[in-house]
Enzyme design. Sequence first.
Site, PDB file in Angstrom:
ATOM      1  N   LYS A   8      24.198  68.506  67.798  1.00 21.79           N
ATOM      2  CA  LYS A   8      25.584  68.213  68.183  1.00 21.79           C
ATOM      3  C   LYS A   8      25.982  69.133  69.321  1.00 21.79           C
ATOM      4  O   LYS A   8      25.391  70.194  69.555  1.00 21.79           O
ATOM      5  CB  LYS A   8      26.542  68.389  66.994  1.00 21.79           C
ATOM      6  CG  LYS A   8      26.612  69.798  66.390  1.00 21.79           C
ATOM      7  CD  LYS A   8      27.541  70.753  67.093  1.00 21.79           C
ATOM      8  CE  LYS A   8      27.586  72.115  66.394  1.00 21.79           C
ATOM      9  NZ  LYS A   8      28.236  73.169  67.233  1.00 21.79           N
ATOM     10  N   ASP A 140      29.785  73.498  59.123  1.00 22.35           N
ATOM     11  CA  ASP A 140      29.646  72.254  59.878  1.00 22.35           C
ATOM     12  C   ASP A 140      28.589  71.316  59.309  1.00 22.35           C
ATOM     13  O   ASP A 140      28.277  70.287  59.915  1.00 22.35           O
ATOM     14  CB  ASP A 140      29.363  72.533  61.355  1.00 22.35           C
ATOM     15  CG  ASP A 140      28.091  73.342  61.578  1.00 22.35           C
ATOM     16  OD1 ASP A 140      27.480  73.787  60.594  1.00 22.35           O
ATOM     17  OD2 ASP A 140      27.705  73.534  62.749  1.00 22.35           O
TER      18      ASP A 140
END
Length: 277
Positions: A8, A140
Amino acid sequence: MITFPVAKINLGLNVVEKRPDGYHNLQTVFYPIPIKDALEVFPMDDNFPSAVDCDLKITNISIEGDEQRNLVVRAYQLLKHDFPTLPRIHAHLCKSIPTQAGMGGGSSDCGFMIRLLNDGFGLRLTEQQMMDYAARLGADCAFFIKSTPCYAEGIGEQLHPVSLNLSGWHIAVVRPDIPVPTKEAFSLIRPHYPLKNCREVVMQPVETWRAELTNDFEESVFALHPEIGGFKEQLYKMGATYAAMSGSGSALFGLFREEPPLLEQAFPGMFTFKGVL
């Protein structure tokens, strides 16, 4: 069974306040990109002489530390506690996502492991239940259960989908061989709210992002390692419409209308990647 955990990037990252528990509240937009690890899992033979229930082998990129503390194994152990019938397994993790880069490689491996175990062994967990398990292992990790663009608050675990589509944009990623410990990066941060929330900015044309989208870690990391700031400027000189550091670094990315030229030559000796979103 095999799956491919994705990396990401952070489109904007603002550290807005320090919490009583010592952590920090953030505002950021997570966006998945096509740099992928490979994670393969298969049941362990009943007669295999292993002292552990999840036998993990990591290849391609060396990762320091006890493999039994790796997030892949911890994800297995977390589910095994609640689902005792989960069989003993071999897991092979072939790493391609750079480590200590701010690209969520370990968190992605964790989230995709939960998804793989759920699908492969019929645990029948809902998406929200998988996200709850993932959030227990890292701030996350829950994002990688969805792996779709999300605005994140809290310490990164409060996720809200955003209708952002960067399809067709070219991306270049550069990871200099300069590790940036997260603790060190946070130690120099001065929490504050941005003039405009990053969720609003990313809904604007990418051409406006350079002036309005910020990563608060850049100020402290570039002060410690000016060469990382120089690499960001190099991406702009190569024609990037928007460039930034991802997470707390040290990876940088650039978004380009056309394929960026000669990326490896521009950043010799570094990890580089270019592709289309």
